[in-house]
Design a protein around this motif. Structure first.
Motif, PDB file in Angstrom:
ATOM      1  N   ASN A 173       7.852   2.184  -0.809  1.00  0.00           N
ATOM      2  CA  ASN A 173       7.136   0.995  -0.378  1.00  0.00           C
ATOM      3  C   ASN A 173       6.602   1.240   1.027  1.00  0.00           C
ATOM      4  N   LYS A 174       6.077   0.204   1.654  1.00  0.00           N
ATOM      5  CA  LYS A 174       5.464   0.358   2.972  1.00  0.00           C
ATOM      6  C   LYS A 174       6.488   0.821   4.008  1.00  0.00           C
ATOM      7  N   VAL A 175       7.691   0.276   3.970  1.00  0.00           N
ATOM      8  CA  VAL A 175       8.740   0.662   4.915  1.00  0.00           C
ATOM      9  C   VAL A 175       9.153   2.111   4.680  1.00  0.00           C
ATOM     10  N   GLY A 176       9.270   2.494   3.404  1.00  0.00           N
ATOM     11  CA  GLY A 176       9.600   3.873   3.061  1.00  0.00           C
ATOM     12  C   GLY A 176       8.525   4.846   3.531  1.00  0.00           C
ATOM     13  N   LEU A 177       7.276   4.431   3.412  1.00  0.00           N
ATOM     14  CA  LEU A 177       6.167   5.263   3.874  1.00  0.00           C
ATOM     15  C   LEU A 177       6.233   5.456   5.384  1.00  0.00           C
ATOM     16  N   LEU A 178       6.504   4.388   6.127  1.00  0.00           N
ATOM     17  CA  LEU A 178       6.605   4.486   7.582  1.00  0.00           C
ATOM     18  C   LEU A 178       7.757   5.415   7.978  1.00  0.00           C
ATOM     19  N   LYS A 179       8.893   5.317   7.312  1.00  0.00           N
ATOM     20  CA  LYS A 179      10.025   6.211   7.590  1.00  0.00           C
ATOM     21  C   LYS A 179       9.640   7.655   7.301  1.00  0.00           C
ATOM     22  N   ASN A 180       8.919   7.868   6.208  1.00  0.00           N
ATOM     23  CA  ASN A 180       8.449   9.208   5.844  1.00  0.00           C
ATOM     24  C   ASN A 180       7.539   9.761   6.939  1.00  0.00           C
ATOM     25  N   LEU A 181       6.644   8.942   7.453  1.00  0.00           N
ATOM     26  CA  LEU A 181       5.728   9.373   8.512  1.00  0.00           C
ATOM     27  C   LEU A 181       6.488   9.687   9.805  1.00  0.00           C
ATOM     28  N   LYS A 182       7.502   8.871  10.124  1.00  0.00           N
ATOM     29  CA  LYS A 182       8.295   9.122  11.330  1.00  0.00           C
ATOM     30  C   LYS A 182       9.072  10.426  11.206  1.00  0.00           C
ATOM     31  N   ASN A 183       9.574  10.730  10.009  1.00  0.00           N
ATOM     32  CA  ASN A 183      10.310  11.976   9.791  1.00  0.00           C
ATOM     33  C   ASN A 183       9.386  13.187   9.835  1.00  0.00           C
ATOM     34  N   ALA A 184       8.123  13.002   9.490  1.00  0.00           N
ATOM     35  CA  ALA A 184       7.153  14.101   9.462  1.00  0.00           C
ATOM     36  C   ALA A 184       6.418  14.253  10.789  1.00  0.00           C
ATOM     37  N   SER A 185       6.859  13.520  11.806  1.00  0.00           N
ATOM     38  CA  SER A 185       6.112  13.526  13.064  1.00  0.00           C
ATOM     39  C   SER A 185       6.628  14.573  14.037  1.00  0.00           C
ATOM     40  N   LYS A 244      -1.939   2.366  -4.022  1.00  0.00           N
ATOM     41  CA  LYS A 244      -0.831   1.744  -3.310  1.00  0.00           C
ATOM     42  C   LYS A 244      -0.616   2.413  -1.957  1.00  0.00           C
ATOM     43  N   ILE A 245      -0.668   3.757  -1.916  1.00  0.00           N
ATOM     44  CA  ILE A 245      -0.504   4.485  -0.660  1.00  0.00           C
ATOM     45  C   ILE A 245      -1.595   4.079   0.322  1.00  0.00           C
ATOM     46  N   GLU A 246      -2.837   4.005  -0.139  1.00  0.00           N
ATOM     47  CA  GLU A 246      -3.949   3.596   0.722  1.00  0.00           C
ATOM     48  C   GLU A 246      -3.759   2.161   1.223  1.00  0.00           C
ATOM     49  N   GLU A 247      -3.252   1.291   0.358  1.00  0.00           N
ATOM     50  CA  GLU A 247      -3.016  -0.100   0.733  1.00  0.00           C
ATOM     51  C   GLU A 247      -1.945  -0.177   1.831  1.00  0.00           C
ATOM     52  N   TRP A 248      -0.845   0.556   1.662  1.00  0.00           N
ATOM     53  CA  TRP A 248       0.234   0.545   2.654  1.00  0.00           C
ATOM     54  C   TRP A 248      -0.237   1.127   3.981  1.00  0.00           C
ATOM     55  N   VAL A 249      -1.014   2.206   3.924  1.00  0.00           N
ATOM     56  CA  VAL A 249      -1.539   2.815   5.150  1.00  0.00           C
ATOM     57  C   VAL A 249      -2.437   1.808   5.868  1.00  0.00           C
ATOM     58  N   GLY A 250      -3.266   1.104   5.122  1.00  0.00           N
ATOM     59  CA  GLY A 250      -4.136   0.084   5.709  1.00  0.00           C
ATOM     60  C   GLY A 250      -3.333  -1.029   6.377  1.00  0.00           C
ATOM     61  N   GLU A 251      -2.247  -1.455   5.727  1.00  0.00           N
ATOM     62  CA  GLU A 251      -1.393  -2.494   6.303  1.00  0.00           C
ATOM     63  C   GLU A 251      -0.722  -2.002   7.586  1.00  0.00           C
ATOM     64  N   LEU A 252      -0.227  -0.755   7.572  1.00  0.00           N
ATOM     65  CA  LEU A 252       0.412  -0.197   8.768  1.00  0.00           C
ATOM     66  C   LEU A 252      -0.582  -0.064   9.913  1.00  0.00           C
ATOM     67  N   GLU A 253      -1.831   0.284   9.594  1.00  0.00           N
ATOM     68  CA  GLU A 253      -2.875   0.363  10.629  1.00  0.00           C
ATOM     69  C   GLU A 253      -3.188  -1.018  11.188  1.00  0.00           C
ATOM     70  N   SER A 254      -3.319  -2.014  10.315  1.00  0.00           N
ATOM     71  CA  SER A 254      -3.655  -3.358  10.789  1.00  0.00           C
ATOM     72  C   SER A 254      -2.513  -3.969  11.594  1.00  0.00           C
ATOM     73  N   GLU A 255      -1.266  -3.560  11.316  1.00  0.00           N
ATOM     74  CA  GLU A 255      -0.119  -4.036  12.087  1.00  0.00           C
ATOM     75  C   GLU A 255       0.014  -3.291  13.413  1.00  0.00           C
ATOM     76  N   GLY A 256      -0.769  -2.225  13.596  1.00  0.00           N
ATOM     77  CA  GLY A 256      -0.748  -1.479  14.841  1.00  0.00           C
ATOM     78  C   GLY A 256       0.375  -0.460  14.935  1.00  0.00           C
ATOM     79  N   LYS A 257       0.962  -0.080  13.807  1.00  0.00           N
ATOM     80  CA  LYS A 257       2.072   0.885  13.822  1.00  0.00           C
ATOM     81  C   LYS A 257       1.589   2.327  13.764  1.00  0.00           C
ATOM     82  N   ILE A 258       0.429   2.564  13.146  1.00  0.00           N
ATOM     83  CA  ILE A 258      -0.116   3.926  13.056  1.00  0.00           C
ATOM     84  C   ILE A 258      -1.623   3.894  13.300  1.00  0.00           C
TER      85      ILE A 258
END
Length: 70
Positions: free
Chosen positions: A2-14, A33-47
């Motif tokens: 999910n979106k939280v899992g994707l963010l954790k994955n990105l933090k581990n790959a950083s 779904k991946i594109e949707e989550w990435v868009g949400e993370l961008e709009s929230e200002g996390k990535i």
């Protein structure tokens, strides 16, 4: 995943605040779904996404994780 899992994955790959990762996908719906989550993370200002490459069996993401006090 999910979106939280994707963010954790990105933090581990950083490295520092840059990330680069390849996420496997099984169907076109997974890609959407991946594109949707990435868009949400961008709009929230996390990535900040620099590159999104859609490959046959995966989605490659490259960008910056924005660190902020929580």
């Amino acid at each position: 995943m999910n979106k939280v899992g994707l963010l954790k994955n990105l933090k581990n790959a950083s490295r520092g605040n840059f990330f680069s990762t390849e996420i496997p996908k099984a169907t076109k719906e997974d890609e959407k779904k991946i594109e949707e989550w990435v868009g949400e993370l961008e709009s929230e200002g996390k990535i900040k996404l620099r590159e999104c490459v859609k490959r046959e069996y995966s989605v490659y993401l490259h960008g910056i994780i924005k660190y902020a006090s929580e």
